[in-house]
Design a protein around this motif. Sequence first.
Motif, PDB file in Angstrom:
ATOM      1  N   GLY A  14      59.089 -55.072   0.885  1.00  0.00           N
ATOM      2  CA  GLY A  14      58.311 -55.992   0.066  1.00  0.00           C
ATOM      3  C   GLY A  14      57.474 -56.927   0.917  1.00  0.00           C
ATOM      4  O   GLY A  14      56.330 -57.247   0.595  1.00  0.00           O
ATOM      5  N   GLY A  15      58.060 -57.350   2.044  1.00  0.00           N
ATOM      6  CA  GLY A  15      57.318 -58.199   2.980  1.00  0.00           C
ATOM      7  C   GLY A  15      56.120 -57.478   3.574  1.00  0.00           C
ATOM      8  O   GLY A  15      55.051 -58.058   3.761  1.00  0.00           O
ATOM      9  N   GLU A  16      56.301 -56.191   3.846  1.00  0.00           N
ATOM     10  CA  GLU A  16      55.206 -55.366   4.374  1.00  0.00           C
ATOM     11  C   GLU A  16      54.081 -55.263   3.343  1.00  0.00           C
ATOM     12  O   GLU A  16      52.908 -55.437   3.659  1.00  0.00           O
ATOM     13  CB  GLU A  16      55.743 -53.975   4.719  1.00  0.00           C
ATOM     14  CG  GLU A  16      54.741 -53.071   5.359  1.00  0.00           C
ATOM     15  CD  GLU A  16      54.394 -53.442   6.782  1.00  0.00           C
ATOM     16  OE1 GLU A  16      53.230 -53.226   7.165  1.00  0.00           O
ATOM     17  OE2 GLU A  16      55.264 -53.961   7.507  1.00  0.00           O
ATOM     18  N   ILE A  17      54.456 -55.008   2.090  1.00  0.00           N
ATOM     19  CA  ILE A  17      53.456 -54.928   1.015  1.00  0.00           C
ATOM     20  C   ILE A  17      52.758 -56.277   0.868  1.00  0.00           C
ATOM     21  O   ILE A  17      51.531 -56.348   0.746  1.00  0.00           O
ATOM     22  CB  ILE A  17      54.113 -54.498  -0.315  1.00  0.00           C
ATOM     23  CG1 ILE A  17      54.639 -53.066  -0.210  1.00  0.00           C
ATOM     24  CG2 ILE A  17      53.130 -54.635  -1.477  1.00  0.00           C
ATOM     25  CD1 ILE A  17      55.522 -52.637  -1.375  1.00  0.00           C
ATOM     26  N   TRP A  18      53.520 -57.357   0.921  1.00  0.00           N
ATOM     27  CA  TRP A  18      52.956 -58.695   0.792  1.00  0.00           C
ATOM     28  C   TRP A  18      51.913 -58.948   1.880  1.00  0.00           C
ATOM     29  O   TRP A  18      50.825 -59.458   1.608  1.00  0.00           O
ATOM     30  CB  TRP A  18      54.070 -59.742   0.849  1.00  0.00           C
ATOM     31  CG  TRP A  18      53.554 -61.134   0.681  1.00  0.00           C
ATOM     32  CD1 TRP A  18      53.352 -62.055   1.670  1.00  0.00           C
ATOM     33  CD2 TRP A  18      53.132 -61.756  -0.531  1.00  0.00           C
ATOM     34  NE1 TRP A  18      52.835 -63.214   1.129  1.00  0.00           N
ATOM     35  CE2 TRP A  18      52.696 -63.055  -0.211  1.00  0.00           C
ATOM     36  CE3 TRP A  18      53.088 -61.336  -1.854  1.00  0.00           C
ATOM     37  CZ2 TRP A  18      52.226 -63.936  -1.176  1.00  0.00           C
ATOM     38  CZ3 TRP A  18      52.610 -62.220  -2.809  1.00  0.00           C
ATOM     39  CH2 TRP A  18      52.194 -63.505  -2.465  1.00  0.00           C
ATOM     40  N   GLU A  19      52.234 -58.580   3.116  1.00  0.00           N
ATOM     41  CA  GLU A  19      51.301 -58.775   4.236  1.00  0.00           C
ATOM     42  C   GLU A  19      50.020 -57.964   4.023  1.00  0.00           C
ATOM     43  O   GLU A  19      48.926 -58.443   4.333  1.00  0.00           O
ATOM     44  CB  GLU A  19      51.959 -58.385   5.560  1.00  0.00           C
ATOM     45  CG  GLU A  19      53.003 -59.371   6.048  1.00  0.00           C
ATOM     46  CD  GLU A  19      52.438 -60.768   6.271  1.00  0.00           C
ATOM     47  OE1 GLU A  19      51.403 -60.903   6.938  1.00  0.00           O
ATOM     48  OE2 GLU A  19      53.037 -61.736   5.751  1.00  0.00           O
ATOM     49  N   LEU A  20      50.170 -56.754   3.502  1.00  0.00           N
ATOM     50  CA  LEU A  20      48.994 -55.902   3.267  1.00  0.00           C
ATOM     51  C   LEU A  20      48.092 -56.468   2.175  1.00  0.00           C
ATOM     52  O   LEU A  20      46.909 -56.132   2.107  1.00  0.00           O
ATOM     53  CB  LEU A  20      49.435 -54.482   2.883  1.00  0.00           C
ATOM     54  CG  LEU A  20      50.099 -53.673   4.000  1.00  0.00           C
ATOM     55  CD1 LEU A  20      50.742 -52.406   3.427  1.00  0.00           C
ATOM     56  CD2 LEU A  20      49.093 -53.329   5.086  1.00  0.00           C
ATOM     57  N   MET A  21      48.632 -57.340   1.336  1.00  0.00           N
ATOM     58  CA  MET A  21      47.850 -57.905   0.225  1.00  0.00           C
ATOM     59  C   MET A  21      47.188 -59.234   0.585  1.00  0.00           C
ATOM     60  O   MET A  21      46.745 -59.958  -0.296  1.00  0.00           O
ATOM     61  CB  MET A  21      48.733 -58.083  -1.013  1.00  0.00           C
ATOM     62  CG  MET A  21      49.142 -56.776  -1.629  1.00  0.00           C
ATOM     63  SD  MET A  21      49.871 -56.945  -3.278  1.00  0.00           S
ATOM     64  CE  MET A  21      51.035 -58.251  -3.061  1.00  0.00           C
ATOM     65  N   LYS A  22      47.071 -59.541   1.867  1.00  0.00           N
ATOM     66  CA  LYS A  22      46.332 -60.746   2.264  1.00  0.00           C
ATOM     67  C   LYS A  22      44.893 -60.643   1.788  1.00  0.00           C
ATOM     68  O   LYS A  22      44.272 -61.622   1.410  1.00  0.00           O
ATOM     69  CB  LYS A  22      46.380 -60.939   3.780  1.00  0.00           C
ATOM     70  CG  LYS A  22      47.705 -61.485   4.267  1.00  0.00           C
ATOM     71  CD  LYS A  22      47.660 -61.747   5.742  1.00  0.00           C
ATOM     72  CE  LYS A  22      48.973 -62.361   6.195  1.00  0.00           C
ATOM     73  NZ  LYS A  22      49.004 -62.599   7.625  1.00  0.00           N
ATOM     74  N   GLU A  23      44.369 -59.428   1.847  1.00  0.00           N
ATOM     75  CA  GLU A  23      43.037 -59.121   1.329  1.00  0.00           C
ATOM     76  C   GLU A  23      43.232 -58.184   0.139  1.00  0.00           C
ATOM     77  O   GLU A  23      44.199 -57.417   0.115  1.00  0.00           O
ATOM     78  CB  GLU A  23      42.190 -58.421   2.402  1.00  0.00           C
ATOM     79  CG  GLU A  23      41.924 -59.259   3.635  1.00  0.00           C
ATOM     80  CD  GLU A  23      41.066 -60.487   3.348  1.00  0.00           C
ATOM     81  OE1 GLU A  23      40.169 -60.387   2.494  1.00  0.00           O
ATOM     82  OE2 GLU A  23      41.311 -61.530   3.965  1.00  0.00           O
ATOM     83  N   PRO A  24      42.331 -58.217  -0.842  1.00  0.00           N
ATOM     84  CA  PRO A  24      42.474 -57.322  -1.995  1.00  0.00           C
ATOM     85  C   PRO A  24      42.613 -55.859  -1.563  1.00  0.00           C
ATOM     86  O   PRO A  24      41.878 -55.390  -0.688  1.00  0.00           O
ATOM     87  CB  PRO A  24      41.186 -57.547  -2.783  1.00  0.00           C
ATOM     88  CG  PRO A  24      40.794 -58.956  -2.439  1.00  0.00           C
ATOM     89  CD  PRO A  24      41.180 -59.112  -0.986  1.00  0.00           C
ATOM     90  N   ILE A  25      43.592 -55.171  -2.161  1.00  0.00           N
ATOM     91  CA  ILE A  25      43.890 -53.788  -1.783  1.00  0.00           C
ATOM     92  C   ILE A  25      44.342 -53.026  -3.025  1.00  0.00           C
ATOM     93  O   ILE A  25      44.967 -53.596  -3.920  1.00  0.00           O
ATOM     94  CB  ILE A  25      44.975 -53.771  -0.665  1.00  0.00           C
ATOM     95  CG1 ILE A  25      45.176 -52.378  -0.097  1.00  0.00           C
ATOM     96  CG2 ILE A  25      46.282 -54.370  -1.160  1.00  0.00           C
ATOM     97  CD1 ILE A  25      46.025 -52.358   1.175  1.00  0.00           C
ATOM     98  N   THR A  26      44.005 -51.727  -3.090  1.00  0.00           N
ATOM     99  CA  THR A  26      44.414 -50.900  -4.231  1.00  0.00           C
ATOM    100  C   THR A  26      45.823 -50.368  -4.009  1.00  0.00           C
ATOM    101  O   THR A  26      46.328 -50.339  -2.876  1.00  0.00           O
ATOM    102  CB  THR A  26      43.469 -49.705  -4.439  1.00  0.00           C
ATOM    103  OG1 THR A  26      43.588 -48.825  -3.312  1.00  0.00           O
ATOM    104  CG2 THR A  26      42.020 -50.142  -4.621  1.00  0.00           C
ATOM    105  N   ILE A  27      46.450 -49.920  -5.095  1.00  0.00           N
ATOM    106  CA  ILE A  27      47.775 -49.312  -4.993  1.00  0.00           C
ATOM    107  C   ILE A  27      47.705 -48.086  -4.093  1.00  0.00           C
ATOM    108  O   ILE A  27      48.576 -47.866  -3.249  1.00  0.00           O
ATOM    109  CB  ILE A  27      48.324 -48.951  -6.385  1.00  0.00           C
ATOM    110  CG1 ILE A  27      48.679 -50.230  -7.143  1.00  0.00           C
ATOM    111  CG2 ILE A  27      49.535 -48.025  -6.289  1.00  0.00           C
ATOM    112  CD1 ILE A  27      49.123 -50.023  -8.579  1.00  0.00           C
TER     113      ILE A  27
END
Length: 94
Positions: free
Chosen positions: A42-55
Motif C-alpha cells: 500500500g505504501g508503494e502504491i501511495w508513493e506512485l500516486m504522488k502524481e496522477p496515475i491510472t490503475i
Amino acid sequence: MITNRLDTKYSQSPGNIVSDMDGEKVMLSVSNGKYYNLGELGGEIWELMKEPITIQELVTTLQSQYNVDQTECKEHVTDFLSQLLEQGLVSIHS
C-alpha cells in the motif's frame, strides 16, 4: 467509486502526513484525524500516486517489481484505491 475508464487518474489528496515505520508506510489524515497503516505494498502504491496515475500504470509498475498475476494485481490495486476513496485520501482526475 472506482471507474472502469482506463484514462482515469488517481492521486494523493493533500493534507496527509506519511511516515516510514520498519518498511511499512503509516499515514495520518489531518482532515479526519485517523491513522492508517498502508503496509508495504500500500505504501508503494501511495508513493506512485504522488502524481496522477491510472490503475493500469500502477499495475504495470507493480508487476515489474513483484512476481504477481496481472488480474490479481489489478484486483488488489482497485480494492486498495476503493478504500482510500471511501476515506477521502485520494483524488480522481478524469
